[in-house]
Motif scaffolding. Structure first.
Motif, PDB file in Angstrom:
ATOM      1  N   ASP A 187     106.752  40.482  30.616  1.00 25.34           N
ATOM      2  CA  ASP A 187     105.540  41.301  30.722  1.00 25.34           C
ATOM      3  C   ASP A 187     105.096  41.554  32.159  1.00 25.34           C
ATOM      4  N   GLY A 188     106.022  41.509  33.087  1.00 27.32           N
ATOM      5  CA  GLY A 188     105.650  41.749  34.481  1.00 27.32           C
ATOM      6  C   GLY A 188     106.856  41.730  35.388  1.00 27.32           C
ATOM      7  N   ASN A 189     106.638  42.125  36.633  1.00 30.22           N
ATOM      8  CA  ASN A 189     107.733  42.231  37.588  1.00 30.22           C
ATOM      9  C   ASN A 189     107.977  40.877  38.258  1.00 30.22           C
ATOM     10  N   LEU A 190     108.285  39.898  37.450  1.00 32.28           N
ATOM     11  CA  LEU A 190     108.457  38.528  37.918  1.00 32.28           C
ATOM     12  C   LEU A 190     109.750  37.940  37.389  1.00 32.28           C
ATOM     13  N   ARG A 191     110.466  37.257  38.265  1.00 34.95           N
ATOM     14  CA  ARG A 191     111.670  36.512  37.871  1.00 34.95           C
ATOM     15  C   ARG A 191     111.386  35.027  38.050  1.00 34.95           C
ATOM     16  N   VAL A 192     111.774  34.235  37.058  1.00 31.70           N
ATOM     17  CA  VAL A 192     111.626  32.785  37.127  1.00 31.70           C
ATOM     18  C   VAL A 192     113.003  32.167  37.298  1.00 31.70           C
ATOM     19  N   ILE A 193     113.162  31.395  38.363  1.00 38.24           N
ATOM     20  CA  ILE A 193     114.437  30.720  38.635  1.00 38.24           C
ATOM     21  C   ILE A 193     114.208  29.214  38.532  1.00 38.24           C
ATOM     22  N   SER A 194     114.898  28.595  37.595  1.00 40.67           N
ATOM     23  CA  SER A 194     114.788  27.151  37.386  1.00 40.67           C
ATOM     24  C   SER A 194     116.007  26.474  38.010  1.00 40.67           C
ATOM     25  N   LEU A 195     115.759  25.527  38.909  1.00 44.50           N
ATOM     26  CA  LEU A 195     116.830  24.833  39.623  1.00 44.50           C
ATOM     27  C   LEU A 195     116.974  23.397  39.140  1.00 44.50           C
ATOM     28  N   SER A 196     118.178  22.871  39.234  1.00 42.58           N
ATOM     29  CA  SER A 196     118.400  21.455  39.002  1.00 42.58           C
ATOM     30  C   SER A 196     118.291  20.744  40.348  1.00 42.58           C
ATOM     31  N   MET A 197     117.085  20.308  40.697  1.00 44.50           N
ATOM     32  CA  MET A 197     116.877  19.621  41.969  1.00 44.50           C
ATOM     33  C   MET A 197     117.510  18.235  41.958  1.00 44.50           C
ATOM     34  N   ASN A 198     117.976  17.813  40.779  1.00 47.44           N
ATOM     35  CA  ASN A 198     118.660  16.528  40.675  1.00 47.44           C
ATOM     36  C   ASN A 198     119.958  16.506  41.480  1.00 47.44           C
ATOM     37  N   LEU A 199     120.477  17.686  41.803  1.00 52.59           N
ATOM     38  CA  LEU A 199     121.702  17.770  42.603  1.00 52.59           C
ATOM     39  C   LEU A 199     121.453  17.471  44.078  1.00 52.59           C
ATOM     40  N   TYR A 200     120.172  17.210  44.432  1.00 58.66           N
ATOM     41  CA  TYR A 200     119.826  16.879  45.821  1.00 58.66           C
ATOM     42  C   TYR A 200     119.012  15.586  45.884  1.00 58.66           C
ATOM     43  N   TYR A 201     119.132  14.762  44.840  1.00 57.37           N
ATOM     44  CA  TYR A 201     118.312  13.558  44.676  1.00 57.37           C
ATOM     45  C   TYR A 201     119.089  12.335  45.155  1.00 57.37           C
ATOM     46  N   VAL A 202     118.482  11.537  46.021  1.00 59.44           N
ATOM     47  CA  VAL A 202     119.217  10.427  46.635  1.00 59.44           C
ATOM     48  C   VAL A 202     119.614   9.345  45.641  1.00 59.44           C
ATOM     49  N   PHE A 203     118.957   9.286  44.465  1.00 68.66           N
ATOM     50  CA  PHE A 203     119.312   8.281  43.475  1.00 68.66           C
ATOM     51  C   PHE A 203     120.268   8.812  42.412  1.00 68.66           C
TER      52      PHE A 203
END
Length: 418
Positions: free
Chosen positions: A111-127
């Motif tokens: 319903d709008g000119n918006l894109r949602v990008i979901s990232l797996s930030m777990n790929l940059y997690y020190v644990f």
């Protein structure tokens, strides 16, 4: 909480869920139980009539934190399949195909000119111990390359973008190299990115990204990461946030936090927790910047967004006004047992707000000597950073690294083998 959302914000257009469904029993999990937990949670969100954009937390896999990069292991494929099935109803089949590969997706808000990008930030997690390879991958699963492609396409199409993820890129448990690469991407596409949304710390916070971290000013502030508080009550009263946004630019106009007060007798009563407004960022901080921000709906003409420059100005207010800073510290835990934070602690907390890049958050190794909580002997500079699951051993090593004599002894006795 879903019932409260329906009653308090019945006109909400969509919801962002920043991950962590599985309880924090850490290593006491099973794949079977996690599948049930993840599936059930998203089914309840759907049953509540919510349009949800989700992301994967570090607690969803079993064992916890385990997200191997593509080509290293398929041990977490079961989770990607479950998330893909759960998210398809909201993001579509094509976007969910990326989820099956490495836990991310890109989808257009209908319903709008918006894109949602979901990232797996777990790929940059020190644990995430799967990342410790020799040599370490600079772009695990190719997610950065994929993100650049999505942002470039959005830029060409004139779309605005929300980036969502679990761990904030400026957190102390983010790899510096990966955080630096992510920050370069944010700087390149700052005109396209309307806002970033994360969780993980369980605290009510924000982070500002800059084009020049050696001299951080309102003029070179380029992006804001909103770090939402948690429903988990160990870090403060359970909470959720409501964002008022411009329907054209999708810039954030206000952030309102709602809480269920655990001190209220009704919290454990038959009627369940009572959810009430805790504070509005525009109302709390808007009058303190120059020129002051007018409340929503109270002014004619253009309404200033809570843009990156605004949030930098807020940090300047926090720096110079001890009363406002104390109020901010209390809001981090939604008023629940606020800690005292002065001197070095205050400097570090301000620095963390001005650190969209992990290497600039000013939290040194062994910072446990800074300020102690009377109840728990935990410095507020680290408070909540590992609420989402850390390592006691890493904390011990961090403390040792901050002790010069101990570090020298370790180098001689352990490294040299004497």
């Amino acid at each position: 909480m879903y019932k409260a959302i329906q009653e308090l914000v019945p006109d909400a257009t969509f919801s962002i869920f920043t991950g962590d469904i599985v309880d924090h029993a850490a290593w006491n999990t099973t794949v079977t139980q996690n599948i049930l937990d993840v599936t059930s949670a998203y089914d309840r969100m759907a049953a509540a009539g919510m349009l949800v954009y989700g992301t994967a937390g570090n607690h969803e896999p079993s064992p916890v934190n385990s997200y191997p990069p593509l080509g290293v292991s398929d041990s977490v494929q079961w989770l990607y399949d479950v998330l893909s099935i759960s998210w398809t109803r909201w993001v579509g089949t094509r976007a969910a195909e990326t989820t099956q590969k490495f836990g991310a997706y890109s989808t257009k808000y209908p319903d709008g000119n918006l894109r949602v990008i979901s990232l797996s930030m777990n790929l940059y997690y020190v644990f995430n111990f799967w990342l410790y390879e020799e040599p370490m991958e600079k772009d695990p699963s190719g997610q950065f390359a994929w993100l650049i492609g999505e942002l470039d396409a959005a830029e060409k199409a004139g779309e605005r973008v929300y980036i969502i993820g679990h761990m904030p890129p400026g957190a102390i448990d983010a790899f510096h190299d990966a955080s630096n690469r992510f920050d370069q991407i944010v700087n390149r596409y700052e005109a396209t990115i309307a806002a970033l949304f994360f969780g993980h710390t369980h605290l009510d916070q924000f982070e500002i990204s800059y084009s020049n971290y050696s001299q951080r000013t309102s003029d070179n502030a380029v992006a804001v990461s909103y770090i939402g508080p948690s429903m988990t009550p160990t870090s403060g009263h359970p909470a959720f946030r409501v964002y008022d946004v411009d329907p054209v630019t999708f810039g954030v106009l206000d952030v309102t936090t709602y809480i269920a007060n655990m001190s209220d007798p009704a919290f454990r009563g038959a009627g369940g927790p009572v959810w009430t407004k805790y504070y509005s960022a525009r109302e709390a901080y808007g009058p303190l910047v120059s020129p002051p921000l007018t409340p929503l709906g109270k002014s004619e003409g253009e309404t200033r967004e809570l843009d990156p420059a605004f949030w930098h100005e807020v940090t300047q207010v926090l720096e110079g006004n001890s009363t406002t800073f104390d109020e901010f510290i209390a809001r981090m835990r939604r008023g629940w047992q606020p800690e005292t934070c002065e001197d070095d602690c205050k400097s570090i907390e301000l620095c963390k707000l001005r650190a969209g890049r992990a290497q600039d958050n000013c939290v040194p190794p062994g910072s446990f000597h800074l300020v102690s909580s009377p109840a728990e002997h935990i410095p507020i500079a680290n408070l909540g950073e590992h609420e989402c699951g850390g390592s006691v051993f890493a904390n011990i090593l961090g403390a040792l690294a901050g002790d010069g004599e101990m570090r020298e002894w370790l180098e001689v006795e352990v490294v040299s083998g004497n």
